[in-house]
Write a protein that holds these residues in place. Structure first.
Motif, PDB file in Angstrom:
ATOM      1  N   VAL A  95       0.746  -1.299   0.031  1.00 15.96           N
ATOM      2  CA  VAL A  95       0.112  -0.051   0.013  1.00 15.96           C
ATOM      3  C   VAL A  95       0.917   1.313  -0.016  1.00 15.96           C
ATOM      4  CG1 VAL A  95      -1.773  -1.165   1.184  1.00 15.96           C
ATOM      5  CG2 VAL A  95      -0.147  -0.133   2.533  1.00 15.96           C
ATOM      6  N   TYR A  96       0.314   2.443  -0.654  1.00 14.91           N
ATOM      7  CA  TYR A  96       1.093   3.583  -0.668  1.00 14.91           C
ATOM      8  C   TYR A  96       0.361   4.511   0.399  1.00 14.91           C
ATOM      9  CZ  TYR A  96       3.272   1.927  -4.998  1.00 14.91           C
ATOM     10  OH  TYR A  96       3.868   1.158  -5.778  1.00 14.91           O
ATOM     11  N   GLY A  97       1.319   5.149   0.956  1.00 15.34           N
ATOM     12  CA  GLY A  97       0.858   6.058   2.005  1.00 15.34           C
ATOM     13  C   GLY A  97       1.882   7.246   2.278  1.00 15.34           C
ATOM     14  N   ARG A  98       1.866   7.787   3.435  1.00 17.27           N
ATOM     15  CA  ARG A  98       2.916   8.915   3.779  1.00 17.27           C
ATOM     16  C   ARG A  98       3.794   8.383   5.069  1.00 17.27           C
ATOM     17  NH1 ARG A  98       3.376  12.833  -0.099  1.00 17.27           N
ATOM     18  NH2 ARG A  98       1.336  12.911  -1.327  1.00 17.27           N
ATOM     19  N   LEU A  99       4.995   8.912   4.912  1.00 16.71           N
ATOM     20  CA  LEU A  99       5.939   9.077   6.136  1.00 16.71           C
ATOM     21  C   LEU A  99       6.473  10.312   6.389  1.00 16.71           C
ATOM     22  CD1 LEU A  99       7.451   7.298   8.246  1.00 16.71           C
ATOM     23  CD2 LEU A  99       9.232   7.206   6.788  1.00 16.71           C
ATOM     24  N   SER A 100       5.841  11.064   7.593  1.00 20.29           N
ATOM     25  CA  SER A 100       6.372  12.317   7.573  1.00 20.29           C
ATOM     26  C   SER A 100       5.938  13.420   6.560  1.00 20.29           C
ATOM     27  CB  SER A 100       7.452  12.522   8.335  1.00 20.29           C
ATOM     28  OG  SER A 100       7.723  13.754   8.910  1.00 20.29           O
ATOM     29  N   GLY A 101       4.941  13.130   5.805  1.00 25.28           N
ATOM     30  CA  GLY A 101       4.801  14.087   4.585  1.00 25.28           C
ATOM     31  C   GLY A 101       5.283  13.536   3.525  1.00 25.28           C
ATOM     32  N   LEU A 102       6.468  12.614   3.496  1.00 22.42           N
ATOM     33  CA  LEU A 102       6.925  11.973   2.224  1.00 22.42           C
ATOM     34  C   LEU A 102       5.832  10.779   1.705  1.00 22.42           C
ATOM     35  CD1 LEU A 102      10.448  11.651   3.508  1.00 22.42           C
ATOM     36  CD2 LEU A 102       9.922  13.377   2.123  1.00 22.42           C
ATOM     37  N   ARG A 103       6.021  10.570   0.199  1.00 23.87           N
ATOM     38  CA  ARG A 103       5.206   9.624  -0.194  1.00 23.87           C
ATOM     39  C   ARG A 103       5.996   8.314   0.220  1.00 23.87           C
ATOM     40  NH1 ARG A 103       5.513   8.515  -5.606  1.00 23.87           N
ATOM     41  NH2 ARG A 103       3.619   7.103  -5.379  1.00 23.87           N
ATOM     42  N   ALA A 104       5.373   7.290   0.470  1.00 24.76           N
ATOM     43  CA  ALA A 104       5.945   5.984   1.062  1.00 24.76           C
ATOM     44  C   ALA A 104       5.191   4.951   0.714  1.00 24.76           C
ATOM     45  CB  ALA A 104       5.708   5.877   2.802  1.00 24.76           C
ATOM     46  N   VAL A 105       5.796   3.512   0.459  1.00 28.04           N
ATOM     47  CA  VAL A 105       5.168   2.477   0.447  1.00 28.04           C
ATOM     48  C   VAL A 105       5.454   1.636   1.455  1.00 28.04           C
ATOM     49  CG1 VAL A 105       7.084   1.260  -0.984  1.00 28.04           C
ATOM     50  CG2 VAL A 105       4.924   0.612  -1.477  1.00 28.04           C
TER      51      VAL A 105
END
Length: 159
Positions: free
Chosen positions: A87-97
């Motif tokens: 799943v794709y999401g965010r880590l402290s505002g950064l795009r993350a997977v």
């Protein structure tokens, strides 16, 4: 060296709070200071880790980072390896997977849950990960989730 409370990594520009009751360890100086790890259970070498590193493998996308790590698991003499979730999401505002892989190692059902984010400034890759047994996953993933929720970007040192 050992860390409790807030761990600050000025080299790779991030901080994270180690959950109460846990102690993280990092490489001693002068070794590179990429991040910390927390052992959750000795018998099965279950642990969580946080890492900041330069994108030396030159991953062009988050999917490529996840796929490379999946292929790394394939080479680790495991059986019944499969991606359970990506799943794709965010880590402290950064795009993350975030990808979760299940497999058997020496007959024991295992789960690896990893979060990758790219910081384009200076080409940094952040990784938060968990390796645990399937039986411990529901408890151990709480630690990974706490690390994710307390992960913050910090100013990078001048080049």
């Amino acid at each position: 060296a050992y860390e409790q409370g807030t761990y600050l990594n000025p080299e790779y520009g991030y901080s994270v709070t180690i959950p109460d009751g846990l102690t993280a360890y990092r490489s001693p100086v002068p070794m590179p200071q990429h991040g910390v790890a927390v052992d959750l259970s000795k018998p099965h070498e279950t642990q969580v880790w946080i890492d900041g590193s330069y994108n030396s493998l030159e991953w062009g996308s988050l999917r490529e980072a996840a796929n490379d790590n999946f292929n790394y698991l394939k080479a680790d003499d495991v059986a019944h390896l499969r991606i359970a979730r990506m799943v794709y999401g965010r880590l402290s505002g950064l795009r993350a997977v975030r990808f979760v892989a299940t497999y058997n190692k020496s007959g024991l059902p295992m789960i690896e849950d990893e979060i990758f984010a790219f910081r384009n400034e200076r080409d940094i890759v952040y990784t938060l990960g968990l390796k645990t047994t399937a039986a411990r996953y529901s408890e151990d993933v709480k630690v990974l989730n706490q690390l994710q929720s307390t992960f913050h970007l910090e100013a990078l040192p001048y080049p």
